[in-house]
Design an enzyme around this catalytic site. Structure first.
Site, PDB file in Angstrom:
ATOM      1  N   GLY A 200     -36.949   2.680   0.448  1.00 14.79           N
ATOM      2  CA  GLY A 200     -38.268   3.092  -0.009  1.00 14.79           C
ATOM      3  C   GLY A 200     -38.285   4.547  -0.407  1.00 14.79           C
ATOM      4  N   ALA A 203     -40.717  10.311   1.246  1.00 16.44           N
ATOM      5  CA  ALA A 203     -41.665  10.751   2.271  1.00 16.44           C
ATOM      6  C   ALA A 203     -41.686   9.775   3.444  1.00 16.44           C
ATOM      7  CB  ALA A 203     -43.055  10.904   1.667  1.00 16.44           C
ATOM      8  N   GLY A 205     -39.338   7.707   4.194  1.00 14.65           N
ATOM      9  CA  GLY A 205     -38.023   7.765   4.825  1.00 14.65           C
ATOM     10  C   GLY A 205     -37.905   8.901   5.819  1.00 14.65           C
ATOM     11  N   GLU A 222     -32.018   4.059   2.294  1.00 19.57           N
ATOM     12  CA  GLU A 222     -31.780   4.052   0.853  1.00 19.57           C
ATOM     13  C   GLU A 222     -33.076   4.488   0.208  1.00 19.57           C
ATOM     14  OE1 GLU A 222     -32.339   3.199  -2.626  1.00 19.57           O
ATOM     15  OE2 GLU A 222     -31.656   1.121  -2.471  1.00 19.57           O
ATOM     16  N   CYS A 257     -35.327   2.085  -8.154  1.00 19.32           N
ATOM     17  CA  CYS A 257     -34.747   3.330  -7.646  1.00 19.32           C
ATOM     18  C   CYS A 257     -33.517   3.746  -8.418  1.00 19.32           C
ATOM     19  CB  CYS A 257     -34.432   3.195  -6.156  1.00 19.32           C
ATOM     20  SG  CYS A 257     -33.250   1.884  -5.766  1.00 19.32           S
TER      21      CYS A 257
END
Length: 470
Positions: A200, A203, A205, A222, A257
């Site tokens: 995700g 922030a 993470g 990740e 991503c």
């Protein structure tokens, strides 16, 4: 409380709902997963893998019903949804084929003594996943965790909770919880959660990593990327290459991503590149209702996402950027955006320095190899990148200087993935790896049993304060 999921192509339509797992209820779920772990981990691995293989067959049989549901809740084209679910099945079957060998451990009994290395599961794994590829990004965590003998509590995104919940219900040892940050915090802070895997935003993470650090729980992260695609001065792209490049940026409306997010092109070849890129986009980009078989790009996921990308484009225009529309977006209430190429920006523009996570793509010119590498590497993120050249050896030499966890050569995004190639970021894009044997090993820890030869029957012994000889 319930989470209602709207259709981003038709926001007035509620696709479905799921119950919120309040923080107080998370503890009971984790306790149940811990009890299940005792039984699941005791099963022989061959038996676990047989059960997982049977689950793969069931999921494969339900792709025709699952893909339209995923398209409606996420906005991804239904063709991509079928591909994602099918790829998740492929990965699950790959895990079933490889896990026994990768997690077998080792035993040595020789002149140095007896040494057993055993792959032991952690226990309960908390898997926290995003909306943009919910099936495969969940399977990348759940499949190796279950194969290794763990059980899993899966927390999917509220923006795509429906299909992944259906798939998870078909997997043994997997429980789903739903909710927002409070639910996540209750999950990752629970004392019986022994491993955390998160995909995700940066922030979120950081918050999960902080909670994991307080509990000393190992974590796989990740996070996002701002992937540069570097075209060396000898690049030679066919029409098919350009089409592949277009979708490397605009698949899932750019909300990936590892999408190509900054294109660096030699100044002398920029006009040629843009002409061919626009022609490819005209051929391959079809924006519309994601349940339509002809559509290759649907809406962005929320009104907030649409507003954010529109803001980045407005800022680019204020800075003198040239905005080039690549396809027409349908009118109406859906969160559709026009896929846009942007020329003439400097590196300090928000569209260049931030992960845009939407269908807006800057093309940047450069004059030398050292210059482009310095600019491509400038930033806190290091997930993916690509280098394009007619000379593969030259491309690999340049790729060795790129600061990214995964550098594609002459392709980008999912067309460059391989089940044998571990994937993950460096710098602010996270740590740990998914896919490949490394992805399997993330969910087992090596425990050791050792009898040095010196202290076995007939051994020479050693002084009480001796160090190992070697």
């Amino acid at each position: 409380m319930w989470i209602e999921r709207e259709n981003p192509a038709r926001p007035g339509e509620i696709v479905g709902s799921v119950p919120v797992t309040e923080p107080a209820a998370v503890a009971a779920v984790v306790r149940g997963a811990h009890e299940s772990f005792r039984e699941w981990s005791r099963r022989p691995m061959a038996e676990r893998l047989t059960v997982l293989g049977e689950a793969a067959d069931v999921i494969a049989s339900r792709v025709p019903e699952l893909a339209p549901l995923l398209a409606r809740e996420s906005g991804k084209p239904v063709t991509d949804c079928r591909g994602e679910i099918g790829f998740a099945v492929t990965y699950l079957r790959w895990v079933c084929a490889k896990a026994s060998a990768v997690l077998a451990g080792s035993m040595f009994d020789d002149d140095e003594g007896r040494l057993d290395l055993v792959a032991r599961p952690y226990g309960v794994v908390a898997a926290i996943t995003p909306w943009n590829a919910p099936i495969i990004l969940s399977m990348l965590k759940v499949a190796p965790a279950l194969a290794a003998g763990n059980t899993v509590v899966l927390k999917p995104s509220p923006l795509a909770p429906l299909t992944v919940s259906t798939v998870a219900a078909l997997l043994p040892g997997t429980t789903v919880v739903h909710g927002g940050p409070d639910t996540v915090l209750a999950l990752v802070e629970h004392e019986s959660v022994r491993k955390i895997a998160f995909t995700g935003g940066e922030a979120a993470g950081r918050g999960i990593a902080a909670a994991a650090g307080r509990a000393l729980t190992p974590i796989l992260l990740e996070l996002g990327g701002n992937d540069p695609a570097i075209f060396l001065d000898d690049f030679a792209l066919t029409d098919a290459d350009y089409e592949r490049l277009v979708l490397a940026s605009f698949a899932t409306a750019g909300q990936v991503c590892m999408a190509a997010k900054r294109l660096y092109v030699p100044r002398a070849r920029c006009d040629e590149f843009v002409h061919s890129y626009r022609a490819a986009a005209a051929r391959i980009l079809h924006v519309g209702d994601p349940t339509s078989e002809e559509v290759t790009m649907g809406p962005v996921v929320t009104r907030g996402a649409a507003d954010r990308v529109s803001g980045l484009l407005a800022d680019a225009a204020r800075r003198g950027g040239q905005l080039i529309p690549l396809a027409s977006a349908p009118e109406g209430d859906g969160y559709f955006l026009t896929p846009t190429l942007v020329l003439g920006l400097c590196d300090d523009a928000d569209l260049v320095r931030l992960e845009q996570f939407g269908p807006a793509l800057p093309v940047l010119t450069y004059d030398s190899e050292d210059e482009v590498l310095a600019r491509a590497n400038d930033g806190e993120l290091g997930l993916g990148a690509s280098v394009w050249s007619a000379d593969e050896d030259r491309a690999f030499a340049v790729a060795a200087r790129v600061e990214a966890g995964f550098t594609f050569v002459n392709t980008h995004n999912r067309t460059g993935m391989s089940l044998r190639a571990p994937f993950g970021g460096i710098k602010g894009s996270g740590f740990g790896r998914e896919y490949a044997e490394e992805g399997l090993r993330e969910y087992a820890q090596t425990v050791v049993r050792h009898a040095p030869a010196a202290f076995r029957r007939g051994g020479a012994g050693a002084a009480a304060n001796a160090y190992p000889a070697g």
